[in-house]
Design a protein around this motif. Sequence first.
Motif, mmCIF file in Angstrom:
data_model
loop_
_atom_site.group_PDB
_atom_site.id
_atom_site.type_symbol
_atom_site.label_atom_id
_atom_site.label_comp_id
_atom_site.label_asym_id
_atom_site.label_seq_id
_atom_site.Cartn_x
_atom_site.Cartn_y
_atom_site.Cartn_z
ATOM 1 N N PRO A 173 7.535 0.877 7.651
ATOM 2 C CA PRO A 173 7.676 0.672 6.212
ATOM 3 C C PRO A 173 8.213 -0.704 5.858
ATOM 4 C CG PRO A 173 9.456 2.048 7.043
ATOM 5 C CD PRO A 173 8.505 1.849 8.183
ATOM 6 N N ILE A 174 7.870 -1.150 4.651
ATOM 7 C CA ILE A 174 8.401 -2.412 4.132
ATOM 8 C C ILE A 174 9.832 -2.177 3.688
ATOM 9 C CG2 ILE A 174 8.259 -4.024 2.204
ATOM 10 C CD1 ILE A 174 5.241 -3.732 2.288
ATOM 11 N N ARG A 175 10.732 -3.042 4.111
ATOM 12 C CA ARG A 175 12.136 -2.916 3.716
ATOM 13 C C ARG A 175 12.396 -3.882 2.563
ATOM 14 N NH1 ARG A 175 14.970 0.861 7.150
ATOM 15 N NH2 ARG A 175 13.720 1.057 9.027
ATOM 16 N N GLY A 176 13.063 -3.403 1.556
ATOM 17 C CA GLY A 176 13.378 -4.289 0.444
ATOM 18 C C GLY A 176 14.195 -3.560 -0.604
ATOM 19 N N SER A 177 14.938 -4.311 -1.404
ATOM 20 C CA SER A 177 15.756 -3.724 -2.454
ATOM 21 C C SER A 177 14.949 -3.655 -3.749
ATOM 22 C CB SER A 177 17.004 -4.589 -2.678
ATOM 23 O OG SER A 177 16.613 -5.855 -3.195
ATOM 24 N N ARG A 178 15.624 -3.190 -4.818
ATOM 25 C CA ARG A 178 14.962 -3.119 -6.122
ATOM 26 C C ARG A 178 14.567 -4.505 -6.618
ATOM 27 N NH1 ARG A 178 18.881 0.308 -9.890
ATOM 28 N NH2 ARG A 178 20.389 -1.075 -8.921
ATOM 29 N N ARG A 179 15.214 -5.536 -6.075
ATOM 30 C CA ARG A 179 14.898 -6.900 -6.493
ATOM 31 C C ARG A 179 13.684 -7.477 -5.753
ATOM 32 N NH1 ARG A 179 19.372 -9.839 -8.786
ATOM 33 N NH2 ARG A 179 21.172 -8.490 -9.148
ATOM 34 N N SER A 180 13.254 -6.808 -4.675
ATOM 35 C CA SER A 180 12.120 -7.315 -3.900
ATOM 36 C C SER A 180 10.821 -7.005 -4.625
ATOM 37 C CB SER A 180 12.095 -6.665 -2.513
ATOM 38 O OG SER A 180 13.284 -6.934 -1.811
ATOM 39 N N ASN A 181 9.885 -7.945 -4.567
ATOM 40 C CA ASN A 181 8.601 -7.772 -5.225
ATOM 41 C C ASN A 181 7.524 -8.513 -4.426
ATOM 42 O OD1 ASN A 181 8.751 -10.611 -6.044
ATOM 43 N ND2 ASN A 181 10.246 -9.937 -7.566
ATOM 44 N N PRO A 182 6.259 -8.385 -4.781
ATOM 45 C CA PRO A 182 5.208 -9.065 -4.013
ATOM 46 C C PRO A 182 5.441 -10.568 -3.862
ATOM 47 C CG PRO A 182 4.216 -7.439 -5.453
ATOM 48 C CD PRO A 182 5.677 -7.474 -5.792
ATOM 49 N N ASP A 215 -7.951 -10.516 -1.624
ATOM 50 C CA ASP A 215 -8.837 -10.080 -0.533
ATOM 51 C C ASP A 215 -8.558 -8.644 -0.100
ATOM 52 O OD1 ASP A 215 -10.349 -12.329 -0.389
ATOM 53 O OD2 ASP A 215 -9.267 -13.227 1.294
ATOM 54 N N VAL A 216 -7.279 -8.233 -0.115
ATOM 55 C CA VAL A 216 -6.953 -6.880 0.338
ATOM 56 C C VAL A 216 -6.937 -5.878 -0.818
ATOM 57 C CG1 VAL A 216 -5.628 -7.698 2.317
ATOM 58 C CG2 VAL A 216 -4.445 -7.273 0.154
ATOM 59 N N GLY A 217 -7.413 -6.323 -1.998
ATOM 60 C CA GLY A 217 -7.563 -5.388 -3.116
ATOM 61 C C GLY A 217 -6.325 -5.160 -3.941
ATOM 62 N N LEU A 218 -5.413 -6.137 -3.968
ATOM 63 C CA LEU A 218 -4.181 -5.980 -4.739
ATOM 64 C C LEU A 218 -4.149 -6.910 -5.944
ATOM 65 C CD1 LEU A 218 -1.509 -5.653 -1.892
ATOM 66 C CD2 LEU A 218 -2.549 -3.828 -3.247
ATOM 67 N N GLY A 219 -5.314 -7.262 -6.456
ATOM 68 C CA GLY A 219 -5.390 -8.193 -7.576
ATOM 69 C C GLY A 219 -4.751 -7.683 -8.845
ATOM 70 N N TYR A 220 -4.575 -6.365 -8.955
ATOM 71 C CA TYR A 220 -4.023 -5.777 -10.182
ATOM 72 C C TYR A 220 -2.500 -5.753 -10.207
ATOM 73 C CZ TYR A 220 -3.502 -1.859 -7.015
ATOM 74 O OH TYR A 220 -3.156 -1.071 -5.944
ATOM 75 N N LEU A 221 -1.839 -5.945 -9.063
ATOM 76 C CA LEU A 221 -0.371 -5.924 -9.041
ATOM 77 C C LEU A 221 0.184 -7.107 -9.824
ATOM 78 C CD1 LEU A 221 0.652 -5.103 -5.347
ATOM 79 C CD2 LEU A 221 0.505 -3.531 -7.284
ATOM 80 N N THR A 222 1.357 -6.924 -10.422
ATOM 81 C CA THR A 222 2.032 -8.066 -11.029
ATOM 82 C C THR A 222 2.955 -8.694 -9.993
ATOM 83 O OG1 THR A 222 3.803 -6.663 -11.880
ATOM 84 C CG2 THR A 222 1.944 -7.094 -13.354
ATOM 85 N N LEU A 223 3.164 -9.994 -10.106
ATOM 86 C CA LEU A 223 3.939 -10.714 -9.089
ATOM 87 C C LEU A 223 5.379 -10.213 -9.011
ATOM 88 C CD1 LEU A 223 2.787 -14.421 -9.599
ATOM 89 C CD2 LEU A 223 1.663 -12.551 -8.388
ATOM 90 N N GLY A 224 5.940 -9.778 -10.132
ATOM 91 C CA GLY A 224 7.336 -9.362 -10.151
ATOM 92 C C GLY A 224 7.548 -7.870 -10.091
ATOM 93 N N GLN A 225 6.502 -7.098 -9.785
ATOM 94 C CA GLN A 225 6.624 -5.638 -9.731
ATOM 95 C C GLN A 225 7.504 -5.232 -8.556
ATOM 96 O OE1 GLN A 225 2.862 -3.668 -9.942
ATOM 97 N NE2 GLN A 225 3.661 -1.691 -9.300
ATOM 98 N N PRO A 226 8.555 -4.426 -8.784
ATOM 99 C CA PRO A 226 9.447 -4.025 -7.675
ATOM 100 C C PRO A 226 8.676 -3.319 -6.561
ATOM 101 C CG PRO A 226 10.416 -3.448 -9.802
ATOM 102 C CD PRO A 226 9.007 -3.867 -10.074
ATOM 103 N N LEU A 227 9.013 -3.645 -5.309
ATOM 104 C CA LEU A 227 8.349 -3.004 -4.173
ATOM 105 C C LEU A 227 8.565 -1.500 -4.177
ATOM 106 C CD1 LEU A 227 8.982 -5.358 -1.107
ATOM 107 C CD2 LEU A 227 6.982 -5.232 -2.584
ATOM 108 N N THR A 228 9.678 -1.057 -4.758
ATOM 109 C CA THR A 228 9.986 0.373 -4.766
ATOM 110 C C THR A 228 9.000 1.168 -5.604
ATOM 111 O OG1 THR A 228 11.549 -0.082 -6.570
ATOM 112 C CG2 THR A 228 12.450 0.087 -4.344
#
Length: 808
Positions: free
Chosen positions: A563-572, A684-697
Amino acid sequence: MSTTTRSTAAAKDSRTAGATTGASAAHVADSHDLIRVHGARENNLKDVSVEIPKRRLTVFTGVSGSGKSSLVFDTIAAESQRLINETYSAFVQGFMPTLARPEVDVLDGLTTVITVDQQRMGADPRSTVGTATDANAMLRILFSRLGRPHIGGPKAFSFNVASISGAGAVTVERGGQKVKERRSFSITGGMCPRCEGRGAVTDLDLTQLYDDSKSLNEGALTVPGYRSGGWNYRLYTESGLFDPDKPIRAYTKRELQDFLYREPTRMKIAGINMTYEGLVPRIQKSMLAKDKEAMQPHIREFVDRAVTFTTCPDCGGTRLTAAARSSTIGGVSIADACAMQISDLAAWVRALDEPSVAPLLTALGQTLDSFVEIGLGYLSLDRPAGTLSGGEAQRTKMIRHLGSSLTDVTYVFDEPTTGLHPHDIQRMNDLLLRLRDKGNTVLVVEHKPEVVAIADHVVDLGPGAGTAGGTVCFEGTVEGLRSSGTVTGRHFDDRAALKDSVREPTGTLEIRGANAHNLRDVDVDLPLGVLCVITGVAGSGKSSLVRGSIPASQGVVFVDQTPIRGSRRSNPATYTGLLEPIRKAFAKANGVKPALFSANSEGACPTCNGAGVIYTDLAMMAGVSTTCEECEGKRFDASVLEYHLGGRDISEVLAMSVTEAEEFFGSGEARTPAAHAVLGRLVDVGLGYLTLGQPLTTLSGGERQRLKLATHMADKGGVYVLDEPTAGLHLADVEQLLGLLDRLVDAGKSVIVVEHHQAVMAHADWIVDLGPGAGHDGGRVVFEGTPTALVTSRTTLTGEHLAAYVGR
């Protein structure tokens, strides 16, 4: 309106027939038969309203990121857990996590929810398959009763209980007065004292800790975090135990002992009371006691370089004391039993004829049989829990529910077929139906058409992902889904075809004598320059072959399911390293420091410290998160937002979708090649819809997996090894993944994929099939060749299922 909803409404109309009391009765009946969700707005859900039939199997479908998990886990399951927690006293709630009420207008008809997700079981070195279930506890009781010689109670067979003895004062009442008495005590545990129940010991390479040709004042320490002048460093240079100007190789025996191994000692450093401790135990406590995956990359690199893990010489890796290993039942010790393949252990337990412990043998036998029934008979009870895949962990959690007598419970599953070969999916389907037939409500988030096909009710979310999703596109039967015209409906019967021609290898990756875990001296040549797929039933040895036999050299890039490790502040943006070139671009354009454009550094809003929200702890009640009024959730200080790049401030850039940002940083004033390259990989991996600052959680499992793949695409490797990249992917997304794999190969990469999905098998240039079964029934190469040859021969389970899939 869905088929079920229409039929429910019709029944309701027939019952009401102008009678108010009848209407009330019908409403009560409906509330007992339905879980009603109205106005759900968690994450990307857009006022979603659904009515889910109870005591039925409902499957939730939709592309990755469409809102399935937000509805099932973050709304229904979360609210059930919150309401259950509220039934406890305020005192008990004080020890429980506080849960906020989900964003939903109406949520009723809930029953107790049992969530069976794919969260890993943690990497505690003392946690095993046996301890994570009841199997190990029952085995310990069994050996404490029947083992010879008799060495004590169940704790004497536990590697989590140390043997200790001592004395202490206790207060007793004698003659009406309280007096203190000194009494001795002893606890006999089964923990090996050498490895402390871990089964392995660690050795530190001292040459990686310091340069002995230098003195401390010359910067001898090379451990991360021990920078010259820092507190960790001053602890040694100012301890007074040795001359900081003296080269370490010139230390006396006493000085070296104090430097490396001295016990914790209180002393004053620069007028501050501190605890001095030798370098080796200090590093062991601060670094080696942590989960390696949770470490920062530079710390993990140091640990990989400086630490070697070897089997404990005292217990032989069994974790147990000599006494615990000496007690046997029919010549079998508890260590032997835990090392057995569970299917073999189940047979051994059934063969024991001891009336005095008959109920225990029955319960233990049922638990072990459940492992076999659920497709995990190839595991052993001493298998570390942290080494299980997400799918294996989920099925292990199911064990305790299979024999449960509870009914009218809501079971929630997150892609239960993850990691399962097509041959094993039918077995999982049978278990889901069995839970339903006991009178339970079963909610399943799933992509596999084989599971969707057995549903009583289907809820399809979409139409797209992220902001393009979050609505209900279809509710009803499976047949209705097929003809619905939704993305899921259109792709439901998709089948990838075998390729007319396959690529020719440019070389081979030789594996010789592979014997990790259940592999049986496997010799195999993996072709390079092509798409090579490794298949086989769960437990056949696929991951052992890839992980244990392919050298992790500079040219090999592993993308696994950790799994990806990250806090609420982590984002793409932070995870991929994208934020760094963006910050530098803003700094260069405005002539200021890059740190201003980090919400975790100098640019943070001082009120919310860059979190964007203010969290209010309400003690026993659920805490409340409110948008920061100062920055309005933008996370940055107002002065930072005055700086612009291409007409946008940093908060506006982080609110962009990946696709929008790729265009923004690709040309004009904001052109930033480094950022554009990262964004291109995300597209390329199909994540074009994510926002840059969206929390990883907030990302789904499929999104996190593809985010990791996009990050690794930047690695300079010639061989990519992917572990089930279709995990969490919708049927429509699999085609895009195949295109990505083709582009990697066409760019000169070699791609080796461990995969169960038939579409990936059909698209391969070469297949290596392991088996024929799992555990000691597997571990052999049963086929090597093209997909066409595998389908034509049909000599393996994989061949049979692939042939049926492509219609041969």
